[in-house]
Design a protein around this motif. Structure first.
Motif, mmCIF file in Angstrom:
data_model
loop_
_atom_site.group_PDB
_atom_site.id
_atom_site.type_symbol
_atom_site.label_atom_id
_atom_site.label_comp_id
_atom_site.label_asym_id
_atom_site.label_seq_id
_atom_site.Cartn_x
_atom_site.Cartn_y
_atom_site.Cartn_z
ATOM 1 N N ALA A 295 2.411 14.894 -12.739
ATOM 2 C CA ALA A 295 1.338 15.483 -13.540
ATOM 3 C C ALA A 295 1.115 16.939 -13.137
ATOM 4 C CB ALA A 295 0.052 14.676 -13.366
ATOM 5 N N LEU A 296 1.107 17.178 -11.811
ATOM 6 C CA LEU A 296 0.941 18.564 -11.341
ATOM 7 C C LEU A 296 2.115 19.434 -11.761
ATOM 8 C CD1 LEU A 296 -0.508 18.048 -7.748
ATOM 9 C CD2 LEU A 296 -1.692 18.983 -9.738
ATOM 10 N N GLU A 297 3.328 18.855 -11.690
ATOM 11 C CA GLU A 297 4.518 19.598 -12.116
ATOM 12 C C GLU A 297 4.425 19.945 -13.599
ATOM 13 O OE1 GLU A 297 8.571 17.950 -11.659
ATOM 14 O OE2 GLU A 297 8.213 18.195 -9.519
ATOM 15 N N ALA A 298 4.013 18.963 -14.424
ATOM 16 C CA ALA A 298 3.885 19.209 -15.866
ATOM 17 C C ALA A 298 2.815 20.269 -16.123
ATOM 18 C CB ALA A 298 3.542 17.911 -16.591
ATOM 19 N N GLU A 299 1.674 20.146 -15.410
ATOM 20 C CA GLU A 299 0.612 21.135 -15.576
ATOM 21 C C GLU A 299 1.090 22.511 -15.134
ATOM 22 O OE1 GLU A 299 -3.797 21.964 -13.674
ATOM 23 O OE2 GLU A 299 -3.047 19.910 -13.710
ATOM 24 N N LEU A 300 1.820 22.543 -14.016
ATOM 25 C CA LEU A 300 2.349 23.812 -13.513
ATOM 26 C C LEU A 300 3.366 24.403 -14.492
ATOM 27 C CD1 LEU A 300 2.306 25.791 -11.134
ATOM 28 C CD2 LEU A 300 4.143 24.461 -10.096
ATOM 29 N N ASN A 301 4.239 23.523 -15.038
ATOM 30 C CA ASN A 301 5.215 24.008 -16.036
ATOM 31 C C ASN A 301 4.495 24.561 -17.275
ATOM 32 O OD1 ASN A 301 7.447 23.473 -14.485
ATOM 33 N ND2 ASN A 301 7.761 21.427 -15.339
ATOM 34 N N GLN A 302 3.410 23.882 -17.681
ATOM 35 C CA GLN A 302 2.639 24.389 -18.823
ATOM 36 C C GLN A 302 2.029 25.746 -18.501
ATOM 37 O OE1 GLN A 302 -0.243 21.379 -19.712
ATOM 38 N NE2 GLN A 302 1.189 20.121 -20.915
ATOM 39 N N ALA B 144 1.364 9.062 -5.668
ATOM 40 C CA ALA B 144 1.738 10.436 -5.308
ATOM 41 C C ALA B 144 2.800 10.967 -6.264
ATOM 42 C CB ALA B 144 2.252 10.481 -3.870
ATOM 43 N N GLU B 145 3.744 10.104 -6.641
ATOM 44 C CA GLU B 145 4.794 10.528 -7.581
ATOM 45 C C GLU B 145 4.187 10.843 -8.950
ATOM 46 O OE1 GLU B 145 8.552 11.563 -8.829
ATOM 47 O OE2 GLU B 145 7.849 11.163 -6.805
ATOM 48 N N THR B 146 3.257 9.991 -9.394
ATOM 49 C CA THR B 146 2.590 10.235 -10.678
ATOM 50 C C THR B 146 1.796 11.534 -10.623
ATOM 51 O OG1 THR B 146 2.408 7.856 -11.000
ATOM 52 C CG2 THR B 146 0.981 9.224 -12.341
ATOM 53 N N THR C 282 0.837 -1.203 0.000
ATOM 54 C CA THR C 282 0.000 0.000 0.000
ATOM 55 C C THR C 282 0.869 1.249 0.000
ATOM 56 O OG1 THR C 282 -1.694 -1.208 1.203
ATOM 57 C CG2 THR C 282 -1.857 1.179 1.226
ATOM 58 N N ARG C 283 1.934 1.224 0.852
ATOM 59 C CA ARG C 283 2.849 2.378 0.873
ATOM 60 C C ARG C 283 3.474 2.604 -0.497
ATOM 61 N NH1 ARG C 283 6.036 0.307 4.958
ATOM 62 N NH2 ARG C 283 4.544 0.219 6.618
ATOM 63 N N ASN C 284 3.918 1.508 -1.144
ATOM 64 C CA ASN C 284 4.532 1.632 -2.467
ATOM 65 C C ASN C 284 3.518 2.159 -3.488
ATOM 66 O OD1 ASN C 284 6.895 0.666 -1.396
ATOM 67 N ND2 ASN C 284 6.607 -1.420 -2.124
ATOM 68 N N ASP C 285 2.278 1.622 -3.433
ATOM 69 C CA ASP C 285 1.240 2.084 -4.362
ATOM 70 C C ASP C 285 0.933 3.571 -4.142
ATOM 71 O OD1 ASP C 285 1.125 -0.481 -5.350
ATOM 72 O OD2 ASP C 285 -0.750 -0.997 -4.313
ATOM 73 N N LEU C 286 0.802 3.945 -2.874
ATOM 74 C CA LEU C 286 0.516 5.360 -2.569
ATOM 75 C C LEU C 286 1.676 6.256 -2.987
ATOM 76 C CD1 LEU C 286 -1.234 5.098 0.915
ATOM 77 C CD2 LEU C 286 -2.288 5.656 -1.276
ATOM 78 N N ALA C 287 2.908 5.775 -2.759
ATOM 79 C CA ALA C 287 4.076 6.568 -3.163
ATOM 80 C C ALA C 287 4.117 6.713 -4.688
ATOM 81 C CB ALA C 287 5.362 5.926 -2.650
ATOM 82 N N ALA C 288 3.824 5.618 -5.398
ATOM 83 C CA ALA C 288 3.826 5.683 -6.868
ATOM 84 C C ALA C 288 2.712 6.609 -7.352
ATOM 85 C CB ALA C 288 3.650 4.281 -7.452
#
Length: 193
Positions: free
Chosen positions: A130-137, A124-126, A116-122
């Protein structure tokens, strides 16, 4: 006339018992009855018969019953001890099985928690990417908007500066300035800053 009393009254304080008149006086012997020598043989025979009968009763009736009770009790105790030992072994086995299942459950819980921790971390990373890409856009779009507005504003500033400089020169000299010389002067001022 008074009749004579058939009982004689002893004087007060004497140890004499009252005996009816005309009764023979009791005979007192001096020895304790079991110790009288003329009855020793009869007493020994009755003692031997009573002892023999008592011994036979004890040996054939009482002692076998007591022995049977003691044997039954020891057999019951042995059976109870065996049953207790078997129950203890079962309880120990159940305890070991419980401890093993508890260890297995804890291991599974750790695996599930780690997964669960790994899934949540993945996730959160995704999401972060996505937020970083949207923010960069959005930043790139904002920078492009700012740059276009800056250029537009600078274009407006140039036309305002051109109009203002033309109005100032016209007021000072009384003649309208040449547009080519005005553009050269504005270009030289813009490159200096």
């Amino acid at each position: 006339m008074a009749q004579p009393n058939s009982l004689t009254t002893p004087p007060p304080g004497s140890d004499v018992h009252m005996v009816p008149a005309g009764a023979p006086e009791p005979v007192h012997s001096a020895a304790f009855p079991p110790f009288e020598t003329h009855t020793f043989l009869a007493q020994l025979i009755w003692l031997a018969l009573a002892f023999g009968l008592l011994y036979w009763l004890m040996a054939n009736i009482a002692l076998p019953r007591i022995q049977g009770i003691l044997h039954d009790r020891s057999a019951r105790l042995a059976a109870d001890l065996d049953q207790a030992q078997a129950m203890k072994a079962e309880a120990d086995a159940a305890g070991e099985a419980y401890a093993k299942s508890l260890r297995d459950a804890q291991g599974k819980a750790r695996e599930i928690a780690q997964g669960t921790r790994n899934d949540l971390a993945a996730a959160a990373e995704t999401k972060r990417k996505a937020l970083e890409a949207e923010l960069n856009q959005k930043i790139a779009a904002s920078e492009a908007t700012i740059q276009s507005r800056t250029q537009e504003a600078m274009g407006n500033v140039r036309s305002i500066a051109s109009e203002t400089a033309s109005a100032i020169v016209e007021r000072l000299t009384g003649q309208a300035p040449d547009q080519a010389s005005l553009d050269r002067a504005l270009d030289s001022t813009a490159t200096a800053h």
